[in-house]
Motif scaffolding. Sequence first.
Motif, PDB file in Angstrom:
ATOM      1  N   GLY A 141     -24.815 -37.115   1.916  1.00  0.00           N
ATOM      2  CA  GLY A 141     -25.628 -35.901   2.019  1.00  0.00           C
ATOM      3  C   GLY A 141     -24.845 -34.722   1.455  1.00  0.00           C
ATOM      4  O   GLY A 141     -23.613 -34.718   1.439  1.00  0.00           O
ATOM      5  N   HIS A 142     -25.554 -33.732   0.964  1.00  0.00           N
ATOM      6  CA  HIS A 142     -24.886 -32.622   0.292  1.00  0.00           C
ATOM      7  C   HIS A 142     -25.825 -31.421   0.225  1.00  0.00           C
ATOM      8  O   HIS A 142     -27.023 -31.559   0.458  1.00  0.00           O
ATOM      9  N   HIS A 143     -25.256 -30.286  -0.079  1.00  0.00           N
ATOM     10  CA  HIS A 143     -26.046 -29.098  -0.389  1.00  0.00           C
ATOM     11  C   HIS A 143     -25.214 -28.201  -1.286  1.00  0.00           C
ATOM     12  O   HIS A 143     -23.996 -28.323  -1.353  1.00  0.00           O
ATOM     13  N   LEU A 144     -25.893 -27.335  -1.987  1.00  0.00           N
ATOM     14  CA  LEU A 144     -25.246 -26.360  -2.862  1.00  0.00           C
ATOM     15  C   LEU A 144     -25.390 -24.996  -2.203  1.00  0.00           C
ATOM     16  O   LEU A 144     -26.502 -24.484  -2.048  1.00  0.00           O
ATOM     17  N   GLN A 185     -35.105 -41.259  -3.309  1.00  0.00           N
ATOM     18  CA  GLN A 185     -35.146 -40.355  -2.168  1.00  0.00           C
ATOM     19  C   GLN A 185     -33.809 -39.628  -2.034  1.00  0.00           C
ATOM     20  O   GLN A 185     -32.747 -40.251  -2.083  1.00  0.00           O
ATOM     21  N   MET A 186     -33.859 -38.309  -1.877  1.00  0.00           N
ATOM     22  CA  MET A 186     -32.655 -37.509  -1.656  1.00  0.00           C
ATOM     23  C   MET A 186     -32.102 -37.826  -0.270  1.00  0.00           C
ATOM     24  O   MET A 186     -32.864 -37.993   0.679  1.00  0.00           O
ATOM     25  N   PRO A 187     -30.775 -37.892  -0.123  1.00  0.00           N
ATOM     26  CA  PRO A 187     -30.217 -38.107   1.218  1.00  0.00           C
ATOM     27  C   PRO A 187     -30.428 -36.870   2.082  1.00  0.00           C
ATOM     28  O   PRO A 187     -30.483 -35.747   1.583  1.00  0.00           O
ATOM     29  N   ARG A 188     -30.563 -37.110   3.378  1.00  0.00           N
ATOM     30  CA  ARG A 188     -30.591 -35.984   4.315  1.00  0.00           C
ATOM     31  C   ARG A 188     -29.172 -35.446   4.439  1.00  0.00           C
ATOM     32  O   ARG A 188     -28.209 -36.138   4.104  1.00  0.00           O
ATOM     33  N   ASN A 189     -29.030 -34.247   4.935  1.00  0.00           N
ATOM     34  CA  ASN A 189     -27.690 -33.687   5.126  1.00  0.00           C
ATOM     35  C   ASN A 189     -26.855 -34.550   6.057  1.00  0.00           C
ATOM     36  O   ASN A 189     -25.631 -34.610   5.922  1.00  0.00           O
ATOM     37  N   SER A 190     -27.487 -35.238   6.997  1.00  0.00           N
ATOM     38  CA  SER A 190     -26.754 -36.062   7.956  1.00  0.00           C
ATOM     39  C   SER A 190     -26.412 -37.449   7.414  1.00  0.00           C
ATOM     40  O   SER A 190     -25.637 -38.175   8.028  1.00  0.00           O
ATOM     41  N   ASP A 191     -26.976 -37.838   6.261  1.00  0.00           N
ATOM     42  CA  ASP A 191     -26.682 -39.145   5.662  1.00  0.00           C
ATOM     43  C   ASP A 191     -25.331 -39.125   4.975  1.00  0.00           C
ATOM     44  O   ASP A 191     -24.912 -38.085   4.447  1.00  0.00           O
ATOM     45  N   VAL A 192     -24.657 -40.272   4.953  1.00  0.00           N
ATOM     46  CA  VAL A 192     -23.451 -40.386   4.144  1.00  0.00           C
ATOM     47  C   VAL A 192     -23.854 -40.074   2.708  1.00  0.00           C
ATOM     48  O   VAL A 192     -24.850 -40.590   2.206  1.00  0.00           O
ATOM     49  N   PRO A 207      -0.603 -33.857  -8.722  1.00  0.00           N
ATOM     50  CA  PRO A 207       0.136 -33.044  -9.689  1.00  0.00           C
ATOM     51  C   PRO A 207      -0.805 -32.344 -10.676  1.00  0.00           C
ATOM     52  O   PRO A 207      -1.710 -32.963 -11.226  1.00  0.00           O
ATOM     53  N   GLY A 208      -0.604 -31.050 -10.871  1.00  0.00           N
ATOM     54  CA  GLY A 208      -1.362 -30.288 -11.855  1.00  0.00           C
ATOM     55  C   GLY A 208      -2.732 -29.833 -11.411  1.00  0.00           C
ATOM     56  O   GLY A 208      -3.412 -29.104 -12.132  1.00  0.00           O
ATOM     57  N   LEU A 209      -3.195 -30.240 -10.240  1.00  0.00           N
ATOM     58  CA  LEU A 209      -4.530 -29.865  -9.773  1.00  0.00           C
ATOM     59  C   LEU A 209      -4.572 -28.379  -9.448  1.00  0.00           C
ATOM     60  O   LEU A 209      -3.772 -27.877  -8.659  1.00  0.00           O
ATOM     61  N   ARG A 210      -5.512 -27.657 -10.098  1.00  0.00           N
ATOM     62  CA  ARG A 210      -5.627 -26.208  -9.868  1.00  0.00           C
ATOM     63  C   ARG A 210      -6.943 -25.813  -9.234  1.00  0.00           C
ATOM     64  O   ARG A 210      -7.072 -24.708  -8.732  1.00  0.00           O
ATOM     65  N   GLY A 211      -7.947 -26.648  -9.298  1.00  0.00           N
ATOM     66  CA  GLY A 211      -9.222 -26.273  -8.708  1.00  0.00           C
ATOM     67  C   GLY A 211     -10.335 -27.174  -9.195  1.00  0.00           C
ATOM     68  O   GLY A 211     -10.108 -28.130  -9.923  1.00  0.00           O
ATOM     69  N   ALA A 212     -11.537 -26.844  -8.781  1.00  0.00           N
ATOM     70  CA  ALA A 212     -12.709 -27.622  -9.169  1.00  0.00           C
ATOM     71  C   ALA A 212     -13.145 -27.249 -10.584  1.00  0.00           C
ATOM     72  O   ALA A 212     -13.094 -26.079 -10.964  1.00  0.00           O
ATOM     73  N   HIS A 213     -13.567 -28.221 -11.355  1.00  0.00           N
ATOM     74  CA  HIS A 213     -14.115 -27.967 -12.685  1.00  0.00           C
ATOM     75  C   HIS A 213     -15.641 -27.862 -12.628  1.00  0.00           C
ATOM     76  O   HIS A 213     -16.231 -26.982 -13.232  1.00  0.00           O
ATOM     77  N   HIS A 214     -16.291 -28.779 -11.903  1.00  0.00           N
ATOM     78  CA  HIS A 214     -17.741 -28.721 -11.779  1.00  0.00           C
ATOM     79  C   HIS A 214     -18.196 -29.522 -10.571  1.00  0.00           C
ATOM     80  O   HIS A 214     -17.435 -30.291 -10.010  1.00  0.00           O
ATOM     81  N   ILE A 215     -19.436 -29.297 -10.200  1.00  0.00           N
ATOM     82  CA  ILE A 215     -20.125 -30.166  -9.261  1.00  0.00           C
ATOM     83  C   ILE A 215     -21.241 -30.828 -10.049  1.00  0.00           C
ATOM     84  O   ILE A 215     -21.658 -30.315 -11.095  1.00  0.00           O
ATOM     85  N   ALA A 216     -21.713 -31.968  -9.575  1.00  0.00           N
ATOM     86  CA  ALA A 216     -22.741 -32.694 -10.313  1.00  0.00           C
ATOM     87  C   ALA A 216     -23.802 -33.209  -9.359  1.00  0.00           C
ATOM     88  O   ALA A 216     -23.500 -33.590  -8.227  1.00  0.00           O
ATOM     89  N   PHE A 217     -25.036 -33.203  -9.832  1.00  0.00           N
ATOM     90  CA  PHE A 217     -26.162 -33.717  -9.068  1.00  0.00           C
ATOM     91  C   PHE A 217     -26.999 -34.603  -9.972  1.00  0.00           C
ATOM     92  O   PHE A 217     -27.242 -34.259 -11.133  1.00  0.00           O
ATOM     93  N   THR A 218     -27.472 -35.718  -9.433  1.00  0.00           N
ATOM     94  CA  THR A 218     -28.444 -36.539 -10.135  1.00  0.00           C
ATOM     95  C   THR A 218     -29.826 -36.054  -9.726  1.00  0.00           C
ATOM     96  O   THR A 218     -30.101 -35.892  -8.528  1.00  0.00           O
ATOM     97  N   PRO A 231     -37.799 -27.856  -5.680  1.00  0.00           N
ATOM     98  CA  PRO A 231     -39.020 -28.656  -5.795  1.00  0.00           C
ATOM     99  C   PRO A 231     -38.781 -30.168  -5.753  1.00  0.00           C
ATOM    100  O   PRO A 231     -39.659 -30.917  -5.339  1.00  0.00           O
ATOM    101  N   TRP A 232     -37.601 -30.647  -6.158  1.00  0.00           N
ATOM    102  CA  TRP A 232     -37.331 -32.096  -6.122  1.00  0.00           C
ATOM    103  C   TRP A 232     -36.524 -32.501  -4.891  1.00  0.00           C
ATOM    104  O   TRP A 232     -36.204 -33.670  -4.710  1.00  0.00           O
ATOM    105  N   GLY A 233     -36.176 -31.543  -4.012  1.00  0.00           N
ATOM    106  CA  GLY A 233     -35.558 -31.894  -2.743  1.00  0.00           C
ATOM    107  C   GLY A 233     -34.079 -31.614  -2.588  1.00  0.00           C
ATOM    108  O   GLY A 233     -33.511 -31.904  -1.532  1.00  0.00           O
ATOM    109  N   LEU A 234     -33.407 -31.050  -3.590  1.00  0.00           N
ATOM    110  CA  LEU A 234     -31.999 -30.691  -3.455  1.00  0.00           C
ATOM    111  C   LEU A 234     -31.878 -29.565  -2.432  1.00  0.00           C
ATOM    112  O   LEU A 234     -32.602 -28.571  -2.505  1.00  0.00           O
TER     113      LEU A 234
END
Length: 190
Positions: free
Chosen positions: A106-109, A97-104, A15-26, A154-157
């Motif tokens: 895993g992510h990319h922007l 260590q950053m996860p690979r794209n194939s790791d659970v 209920p009330g969900l209209r879209g994404a507010h932000h994405i976050a990365f450590t 440079p840090w692997g994202l």
Amino acid sequence: MTTNVPAPATTSRVPGLRGAHHIAFTVPDLDEAVAFFTGVLGAEEAYRTGPIAADDDWMRRQLGVDPRATVQIAMLRLGAALNVELFEYTGPGRRRQMPRNSDVGGHHLALWTDDFEGSVRHLTATPGVRMLGEPQEVGEGPIRGTRWVYLTTPWGLHLELVHAPPHQPYEDHTDVRLYRPRAPHEGRGT
């Protein structure tokens, strides 16, 4: 007249969900990441906060991290429709260590660009940025004509640059349209 009648509890939508507010990365270094997002990608820094720490179990309960962890946060605006929150944690048990794209997990922007070649040149000229493979163009299927390439910060994202033609084949079979930023003279994005 529109009324705000709550949906029944059996609905499959939030209920009330209209879209994404932000994405976050450590990130490993908040200053480095903010400098990259603002200086290289053109983001604007909205605010920073922290360090945040707790003397009780709050960090584990609220954020799912070690209770002794501390965090610093920066919130950025990137382009017309994306807020990016960056976290730098300290504390025991952190994996660096950053996860690979194939790791659970895993992510990319993926970032839209109106100037694919210029964006590739700009990013690959940035110290520490690495392009994975070569730029590609989808030759068939629902997103035929889309150009893309993966890069790492440079840090692997993982980043992806994307550009697509004004019309894509999937649009012939559905009313759903993927969001794409519009140039300022084109009005609202669709």
